[in-house]
Design an enzyme around this catalytic site. Structure first.
Site: not given
Ligand code: NOJ
Length: 694
Positions: A252-256
């Site tokens: 995932s992207d950062w905390e997405s």
């Protein structure tokens, strides 16, 4: 021979549920708690560590204290260089030199790998048509075909084979998908793109990297077809994993994944974890929702374990492919040999030279080395701006600014900043004007600083910030040749600047060797050969403006009562100190049968006394199709070098699939019928012809 996947399968059989979930967890900071998790097999990856000592330390914990001794995968963003900063990706793409782009990627990654980084969150392959979006700087511009070729080159570079016989890193194609379509160019915003547009414009570069063998993907922050990309089974499971047969893993992207709550498609961290897993995201970047909730989810819904098995298998396979089980540690002395070594620094210069785009030249360039020069503007002595949007481990003290390069070249010049890059109050315009009075030429550095470009740096204005235009106007009164260097991470609206300048070079954010490359270009030691990969609009109201738009039913109607729709500089545009003349476009068979490639040739003459490089571009248009198609699409190009007065015949063989498209039912077809074709120096000029597929 046992493949990496087979080895991973074997290992998977020995793993507990906790250990499998552990592989799917990535954290950022390494503290005591995380050290314990590593020993318990509950973390598979870390990001953004730039310290080989720390990388080796945590690897030792994983290899010595954890039950199954599974190495960690250390990821980072090496977007355009590690310590040796290369030009921003948008600038590199303007070189149209795929070999050089690949080399640049390889050098950048080699530096980072010497600190234990074996996974790069790049290339960013998002097609961007809106220069307000700050992250336009990180990609390869507006064309899906060219974007795909650049993406492939970067993957080859990042994943090139190192001395130990393993890829130096796993590349990560991002941001999947259509992140660049953010409405209004506002970063992280929603997108509104149909599946047809997805497949036609946004997906091709992603697909190209799968074909190139990219090992990982990153899911984006935005929603796609109203489902957030980091929990979207259609884009990840159906298109990427089933249709494209992608065998690597998706992070995932950062905390997405946790952000699925803010997107309103999950009502708790637990349901976010479930949606991420069902969506096909194999690793959770930083939010901890997989770490905290996957186990309890499996207890209630045992069938989920097969999804976890698949995710862990994919991650372990990549770890085997990288040789991490055999060589988990990095020699701490390696970085001293590798970082900022001569060849890498030279490569930053080579790349910078070819990334510069000459946008205007009223015969004032190249400069006479004996000229008395006024060097003015907020970027002339700014070591930060050329570093661009992703500095990684750079040190601005290494930057060769234009001022430094002028000193190195022993040029006769004086320097004044004239004004601040952004703050309109900080200006020293009169000092600059007085200094320039007795000079032959003014070299004026204008544009935007790197803080205005990149992630979370979208702009509502694309003009020169602060008092820059005021400075230009004051200098214009002197009636001396003004050579403007435009520092930027995006196309800007600079009509007045172009009109007031006798020459203008787009010098982007060019990295470590910025000043040297610019100075060589001003002096004619480097003949500029870059061509734009994004359209420059004249005014913000025209945005989004891109060359490969549709014809519409009323193409000749005026689109604005108060302005025209033509760009300031079109896609593919860029001048040279040489003069190139195109002639004799020949299509070998103007009627080709199904599956036959199109063969054509054109003659290009360098009608000047200077050796130079030209990007010969081929565009086509499908004259009648089942769906509306762009007025022009790039289908081939070649960057050729021509000596003074040399003429070359350039031949192209273009596979027929290049002329195919998706029907309304999402079927990719190549259709019989007529096509228009142009060969020329940019997307608006060229010799026309036509061909038929029968
Ligand atoms: C967020 C960015 O969107 C992404 O491009 C980057 O790779 C991650 N942060 C990790 O730094």
């Amino acid at each position: 021979m046992t493949t990496s996947r087979q080895k991973a399968q074997k290992l998977l059989q020995k793993m507990t549920l906790d250990e499998k979930i552990g592989q799917m967890v990535q954290f950022g900071r390494i503290k005591d708690k995380e050290r314990d998790f590593i020993a318990q097999g509950k973390i598979g990856s870390f990001l953004n560590s730039r310290n080989v000592g720390l990388v080796n330390e945590v690897q030792h914990i994983a290899m010595e204290k954890s039950r199954l001794k599974i190495p960690l995968l250390i990821g980072s963003d090496i977007i355009h260089g590690y310590v040796s900063t290369f030009p921003i990706p948008l600038a590199e793409a303007c070189s149209w030199n795929l070999k050089l782009i690949e080399e640049s990627a390889k050098h950048a990654m080699t530096e980072a790998a010497s600190e234990g980084v074996r996974w790069n969150f790049a290339p960013m392959v998002d097609i961007a048509r809106d220069p307000r979006w700050g992250r336009i700087a990180e990609g390869a511009g507006e064309d899906p075909y060219y974007g795909g070729l650049v993406a492939r080159a970067r993957v080859r570079g990042f994943q090139s084979i190192g001395k130990d016989g393993y890829p130096i890193s796993a590349a990560c194609t991002k941001h999947y998908v259509a992140y660049g379509a953010a409405i209004g160019g506002r970063d992280y915003n929603s997108i509104d793109v149909s599946e047809h547009e997805l497949r036609t414009t946004y997906l091709p570069p992603f697909k190209a990297t799968v074909e190139e063998g990219v090992m990982t993907f990153m899911s984006s922050f935005n929603d796609v077809l109203s489902v957030p990309a980091s929990g979207n089974p259609f884009t990840i499971r159906k298109i990427l994993k089933e249709e494209y047969k992608f065998k690597g893993f998706v992070v995932s992207d950062w905390e997405s994944i946790e952000e699925l709550i803010a997107h309103n498609v999950a009502d708790s961290r637990k349901s976010a974890a479930l949606t991420g897993l069902n969506g096909g995201v194999d690793m959770d970047m930083h939010s901890g929702v997989y770490h905290d909730h996957l186990k309890e989810l499996v207890k209630k819904q045992p069938h989920l374990e097969s999804l976890i098995d698949d995710a862990a298998l994919r991650i372990l396979t990549v770890k085997y492919e990288l040789g991490l089980f055999e060589n988990p540690y990095t020699d701490p002395k390696l970085k001293d040999k590798v970082i900022l070594n001569k060849k890498t620094v030279e490569m930053t210069l080579k790349m910078a030279r070819e990334s510069i785009v000459l946008l205007k030249n009223n015969n004032v360039l190249p400069l006479d080395k004996k000229s008395k020069l006024a060097l003015i503007g907020p970027f002339a002595d700014d070591p930060h701006t050329p570093i661009g949007c992703w500095g990684a481990a750079c040190n601005h003290e290494n930057t060769i600014t234009v001022k430094k390069a002028f000193e190195n070249a022993n040029l006769d010049f004086e320097y004044q900043a004239g004004c601040h890059a952004v703050d309109p109050k900080k200006k020293w315009i009169q000092e600059a004007v007085s200094m320039a009075k007795d000079k032959d030429q003014i070299i004026l550095t204008l544009g935007e600083n790197n803080d205005l470009s990149g992630e979370n740096n979208s702009r509502a204005f694309l003009d020169l910030p602060g008092a820059q235009l005021e400075l230009l106007r004051a200098l214009k009164v002197l009636n001396k040749p003004i050579i403007t260097l435009l520092f930027s991470g995006r196309p800007m609206t600079i009509v007045e600047t172009v009109d007031s300048s006798d020459a203008l070079l787009a010098v982007w954010h060019l990295g470590l060797s910025s000043g040297t490359a610019i100075t060589e270009t001003l002096l004619g030691l480097n003949n500029p050969s870059g061509k734009l990969v994004t359209t420059f609009p004249k005014t913000l109201g025209q945005v989004p403006l891109y060359y490969n738009h549709k014809n519409t039913g009323r193409p000749s109607f005026r689109r604005y009562v108060d302005f025209d729709v033509s760009p300031l500089f079109p896609f593919g545009y860029g001048l040279s100190y040489s003069k190139f003349v195109y002639s004799n476009l020949e299509i070998k068979h103007s009627v080709i049968g199904k599956k036959e490639p199109l063969e054509l040739s054109v003659e290009v003459l360098n009608d000047s006394d200077v050796e130079g490089k030209e990007v010969v571009q081929v565009y086509y248009k499908d004259l009648c199709a089942q769906v509306t198609r762009p007025v022009k699409e790039l289908c081939a190009f070649e960057k050729v070098s021509l000596k003074a007065h040399e003429k070359k015949k350039i031949s192209f063989t273009i596979e027929q699939t290049q002329f195919g498209y998706y029907t309304a039912a999402m079927k990719f077809i190549v259709e019989e019928g007529g096509f228009a074709l142009w060969v020329g120096p940019n997307s608006q000029e060229g010799i026309a012809s036509e061909f038929n597929i029968q």
